[in-house]
Every structure is written in C-alpha cells, then in structure tokens.
Design a protein around this motif. Structure first.
Motif, PDB file in Angstrom:
ATOM      1  N   HIS A 187      36.073  53.105 -16.901  1.00 46.09           N
ATOM      2  CA  HIS A 187      34.714  51.750 -16.235  1.00 46.09           C
ATOM      3  C   HIS A 187      33.303  52.436 -16.902  1.00 46.09           C
ATOM      4  CE1 HIS A 187      37.585  49.173 -13.801  1.00 46.09           C
ATOM      5  NE2 HIS A 187      37.796  50.442 -13.477  1.00 46.09           N
ATOM      6  N   GLU A 188      32.897  54.182 -16.859  1.00 42.42           N
ATOM      7  CA  GLU A 188      31.400  54.609 -17.219  1.00 42.42           C
ATOM      8  C   GLU A 188      32.076  53.986 -18.743  1.00 42.42           C
ATOM      9  OE1 GLU A 188      32.114  58.360 -15.565  1.00 42.42           O
ATOM     10  OE2 GLU A 188      30.886  57.956 -13.460  1.00 42.42           O
ATOM     11  N   LYS A 189      32.777  54.774 -19.238  1.00 45.42           N
ATOM     12  CA  LYS A 189      32.813  54.566 -20.263  1.00 45.42           C
ATOM     13  C   LYS A 189      32.179  52.768 -21.155  1.00 45.42           C
ATOM     14  CE  LYS A 189      35.079  55.894 -24.868  1.00 45.42           C
ATOM     15  NZ  LYS A 189      36.673  56.589 -25.387  1.00 45.42           N
ATOM     16  N   ALA A 190      32.774  51.950 -20.008  1.00 46.69           N
ATOM     17  CA  ALA A 190      33.006  50.589 -20.456  1.00 46.69           C
ATOM     18  C   ALA A 190      31.573  50.118 -20.010  1.00 46.69           C
ATOM     19  CB  ALA A 190      33.873  49.506 -19.903  1.00 46.69           C
ATOM     20  N   GLU A 191      31.589  50.318 -18.913  1.00 50.17           N
ATOM     21  CA  GLU A 191      29.021  50.446 -18.764  1.00 50.17           C
ATOM     22  C   GLU A 191      28.532  50.808 -20.018  1.00 50.17           C
ATOM     23  OE1 GLU A 191      27.039  47.731 -16.744  1.00 50.17           O
ATOM     24  OE2 GLU A 191      29.369  48.781 -16.161  1.00 50.17           O
ATOM     25  N   LYS A 192      28.081  52.056 -19.889  1.00 50.39           N
ATOM     26  CA  LYS A 192      27.337  52.481 -21.538  1.00 50.39           C
ATOM     27  C   LYS A 192      28.092  51.631 -22.181  1.00 50.39           C
ATOM     28  CE  LYS A 192      27.437  57.232 -23.330  1.00 50.39           C
ATOM     29  NZ  LYS A 192      27.341  58.778 -23.049  1.00 50.39           N
ATOM     30  N   ALA A 193      28.618  51.305 -23.164  1.00 53.35           N
ATOM     31  CA  ALA A 193      28.968  50.220 -24.080  1.00 53.35           C
ATOM     32  C   ALA A 193      28.431  49.148 -23.665  1.00 53.35           C
ATOM     33  CB  ALA A 193      30.199  50.157 -24.436  1.00 53.35           C
ATOM     34  N   LYS A 194      28.475  48.722 -22.252  1.00 56.60           N
ATOM     35  CA  LYS A 194      28.311  47.243 -22.426  1.00 56.60           C
ATOM     36  C   LYS A 194      26.466  47.698 -22.447  1.00 56.60           C
ATOM     37  CE  LYS A 194      27.950  43.459 -19.190  1.00 56.60           C
ATOM     38  NZ  LYS A 194      28.765  43.064 -17.830  1.00 56.60           N
ATOM     39  N   LYS A 195      26.155  48.353 -21.909  1.00 56.71           N
ATOM     40  CA  LYS A 195      24.502  48.709 -21.927  1.00 56.71           C
ATOM     41  C   LYS A 195      23.988  48.737 -23.291  1.00 56.71           C
ATOM     42  CE  LYS A 195      23.816  50.606 -17.133  1.00 56.71           C
ATOM     43  NZ  LYS A 195      23.306  51.574 -17.077  1.00 56.71           N
ATOM     44  N   LYS A 196      25.031  49.434 -24.315  1.00 56.48           N
ATOM     45  CA  LYS A 196      24.152  49.576 -25.554  1.00 56.48           C
ATOM     46  C   LYS A 196      24.191  47.710 -26.378  1.00 56.48           C
ATOM     47  CE  LYS A 196      25.514  52.492 -29.842  1.00 56.48           C
ATOM     48  NZ  LYS A 196      26.385  53.017 -29.983  1.00 56.48           N
ATOM     49  N   TYR A 197      24.986  47.252 -26.257  1.00 54.75           N
ATOM     50  CA  TYR A 197      25.750  46.629 -26.648  1.00 54.75           C
ATOM     51  C   TYR A 197      24.899  45.126 -26.356  1.00 54.75           C
ATOM     52  CZ  TYR A 197      27.652  41.164 -28.017  1.00 54.75           C
ATOM     53  OH  TYR A 197      27.238  39.981 -27.913  1.00 54.75           O
ATOM     54  N   LEU A 198      24.461  45.604 -25.237  1.00 60.70           N
ATOM     55  CA  LEU A 198      22.704  44.681 -25.092  1.00 60.70           C
ATOM     56  C   LEU A 198      22.194  44.110 -25.146  1.00 60.70           C
ATOM     57  CD1 LEU A 198      24.724  43.851 -20.610  1.00 60.70           C
ATOM     58  CD2 LEU A 198      24.399  41.637 -23.008  1.00 60.70           C
ATOM     59  N   ALA A 199      22.046  45.741 -24.786  1.00 63.16           N
ATOM     60  CA  ALA A 199      20.535  46.226 -25.586  1.00 63.16           C
ATOM     61  C   ALA A 199      19.840  45.847 -27.369  1.00 63.16           C
ATOM     62  CB  ALA A 199      19.973  48.068 -25.633  1.00 63.16           C
ATOM     63  N   THR A 200      21.277  46.372 -28.210  1.00 60.75           N
ATOM     64  CA  THR A 200      21.455  46.285 -29.305  1.00 60.75           C
ATOM     65  C   THR A 200      21.319  44.350 -29.995  1.00 60.75           C
ATOM     66  OG1 THR A 200      22.615  47.524 -29.785  1.00 60.75           O
ATOM     67  CG2 THR A 200      22.804  46.428 -31.816  1.00 60.75           C
ATOM     68  N   LEU A 201      21.921  43.606 -28.925  1.00 60.64           N
ATOM     69  CA  LEU A 201      21.674  42.339 -29.055  1.00 60.64           C
ATOM     70  C   LEU A 201      20.561  41.610 -28.532  1.00 60.64           C
ATOM     71  CD1 LEU A 201      23.294  39.668 -29.237  1.00 60.64           C
ATOM     72  CD2 LEU A 201      24.073  39.485 -27.182  1.00 60.64           C
ATOM     73  N   ALA A 202      19.555  42.277 -27.590  1.00 55.35           N
ATOM     74  CA  ALA A 202      18.640  41.495 -27.540  1.00 55.35           C
ATOM     75  C   ALA A 202      17.238  41.952 -28.459  1.00 55.35           C
ATOM     76  CB  ALA A 202      17.677  42.543 -26.170  1.00 55.35           C
ATOM     77  N   LYS A 203      17.947  42.903 -29.324  1.00 58.47           N
ATOM     78  CA  LYS A 203      17.201  43.873 -30.223  1.00 58.47           C
ATOM     79  C   LYS A 203      17.196  42.635 -31.352  1.00 58.47           C
ATOM     80  CE  LYS A 203      16.158  47.754 -33.125  1.00 58.47           C
ATOM     81  NZ  LYS A 203      16.158  49.330 -33.917  1.00 58.47           N
ATOM     82  N   TYR A 204      18.326  42.506 -32.133  1.00 59.16           N
ATOM     83  CA  TYR A 204      18.625  40.884 -32.837  1.00 59.16           C
ATOM     84  C   TYR A 204      18.076  40.085 -32.191  1.00 59.16           C
ATOM     85  CZ  TYR A 204      21.377  38.250 -35.426  1.00 59.16           C
ATOM     86  OH  TYR A 204      21.819  37.368 -36.356  1.00 59.16           O
ATOM     87  N   GLN A 205      18.257  39.861 -31.725  1.00 58.49           N
ATOM     88  CA  GLN A 205      17.711  38.259 -30.886  1.00 58.49           C
ATOM     89  C   GLN A 205      15.985  37.891 -31.414  1.00 58.49           C
ATOM     90  OE1 GLN A 205      18.919  37.880 -27.130  1.00 58.49           O
ATOM     91  NE2 GLN A 205      20.922  37.228 -28.304  1.00 58.49           N
ATOM     92  N   LYS A 206      15.612  39.062 -31.628  1.00 58.49           N
ATOM     93  CA  LYS A 206      13.786  38.982 -31.745  1.00 58.49           C
ATOM     94  C   LYS A 206      13.915  38.742 -33.627  1.00 58.49           C
ATOM     95  CE  LYS A 206      12.660  41.335 -27.356  1.00 58.49           C
ATOM     96  NZ  LYS A 206      12.337  42.442 -27.032  1.00 58.49           N
ATOM     97  N   THR A 207      14.858  39.077 -34.437  1.00 56.36           N
ATOM     98  CA  THR A 207      14.691  38.964 -35.157  1.00 56.36           C
ATOM     99  C   THR A 207      14.753  37.460 -36.417  1.00 56.36           C
ATOM    100  OG1 THR A 207      16.955  38.747 -35.943  1.00 56.36           O
ATOM    101  CG2 THR A 207      15.697  41.338 -36.035  1.00 56.36           C
ATOM    102  N   SER A 208      14.026  37.671 -37.819  1.00 55.45           N
ATOM    103  CA  SER A 208      13.999  36.418 -38.691  1.00 55.45           C
ATOM    104  C   SER A 208      15.442  36.638 -38.802  1.00 55.45           C
ATOM    105  CB  SER A 208      12.743  36.528 -39.414  1.00 55.45           C
ATOM    106  OG  SER A 208      13.963  37.519 -39.902  1.00 55.45           O
ATOM    107  N   ALA A 209      16.536  37.154 -39.152  1.00 51.92           N
ATOM    108  CA  ALA A 209      17.639  36.963 -39.183  1.00 51.92           C
ATOM    109  C   ALA A 209      19.166  36.404 -37.925  1.00 51.92           C
ATOM    110  CB  ALA A 209      18.196  38.354 -38.910  1.00 51.92           C
ATOM    111  N   TYR A 210      18.046  36.391 -37.055  1.00 55.64           N
ATOM    112  CA  TYR A 210      18.994  35.263 -36.009  1.00 55.64           C
ATOM    113  C   TYR A 210      17.993  34.174 -35.875  1.00 55.64           C
ATOM    114  CZ  TYR A 210      20.203  34.592 -30.956  1.00 55.64           C
ATOM    115  OH  TYR A 210      20.578  33.664 -30.316  1.00 55.64           O
ATOM    116  N   LYS A 211      16.554  33.588 -36.068  1.00 56.41           N
ATOM    117  CA  LYS A 211      16.074  32.816 -35.952  1.00 56.41           C
ATOM    118  C   LYS A 211      17.377  32.404 -37.627  1.00 56.41           C
ATOM    119  CE  LYS A 211      11.768  34.157 -34.048  1.00 56.41           C
ATOM    120  NZ  LYS A 211      10.107  34.531 -34.337  1.00 56.41           N
TER     121      LYS A 211
END
Length: 136
Positions: free
Chosen positions: A37-61
C-alpha cells in the motif's frame, strides 16, 4: 492453429495464476499488505505530480486542442450518418378512414373487377368457360 492453442493455454494459466494470487492477497494480514500500500501511494503521488507538470506545458494544450477537434469531427460524421444534420420536416398523415366507408379503388382495379363479375355472371355454363371448345 498452434497460436490459438497457445493463447488459450496462456489464458488458462493467467486465470489460475490470478486466482491463486487473489487468494494469497485475501489471506494476508494488514501488516503484510502495508508495504504494498505504501509503495502504491508513493507511485500515485509521483504520477500526480508528473501529470500536473505536464498539464502546464504547451504539448498538453496542443493535445487538448487536437482531442477537441477530433471529437467535433466524429460528432459531425455521426450526425451525417444518422441523418440528424438537418431536421427533416414531419410528414402530414392523412386522416384515418372510418370502417363504414368503403375504400376507393383505382380505375384499373375497378375495371378488372367489373370484367371478372361480368364473366362470372354470363358464364354460368361450364362449357362456355372453356377456352378450347370440346367437340361434341
């Protein structure tokens, strides 16, 4: 032949393996499950941070614009195929006839019917109905 057989064997293997792993997971205590569960939670946080960063790029737009254009194109195609692009005017239905009024026949039908009735009335003699006259 052999590829299908291999696929079915693989599917059976996957089914039995998945079932065994599911049973093993059910039998584990919460203490044993905690590291997963800890490993899955850590991976989820990393994914959400990467997704938020990607959503601010011009490639996402660009991706979102292309996705929206694709959806609009598909909607237009679907409407054209279904025929809903332009609403068709509704047909005016003729009023229903009452059961007491006889239905009007076409002229050709009425001519055929009158010829049949004349034939049937005048030709009561079976010999007269024959097209080929018997030699008597």
């Amino acid at each position: 032949g052999s590829l299908r057989r291999a696929a079915s064997i693989n599917a059976e293997y996957m089914g039995t393996t998945s079932k065994a792993l599911g049973d093993e997971w059910k039998n584990m205590s919460d203490k044993e499950k905690k590291p997963f569960h800890e490993k899955a939670e850590k991976a989820k946080k990393k994914y959400l941070a990467t997704l938020a960063k990607y959503q601010k790029t011009s490639a996402y737009k660009q991706y979102e614009e292309a996705k929206q254009a694709y959806k609009e194109l598909q909607t237009k195609k679907r409407k054209r195929l279904v025929g809903k692009d332009e609403p068709k005017p509704k047909k005016v239905k003729a009023p229903k006839r009452s059961a007491s009024k006889p239905r009007a026949r076409s002229k050709s039908r009425s001519r055929r019917a009158s010829k049949k009735s004349k034939r049937n009335k005048s030709n009561t003699n079976p010999l007269m109905r024959c097209k080929v006259w018997p030699l008597v």
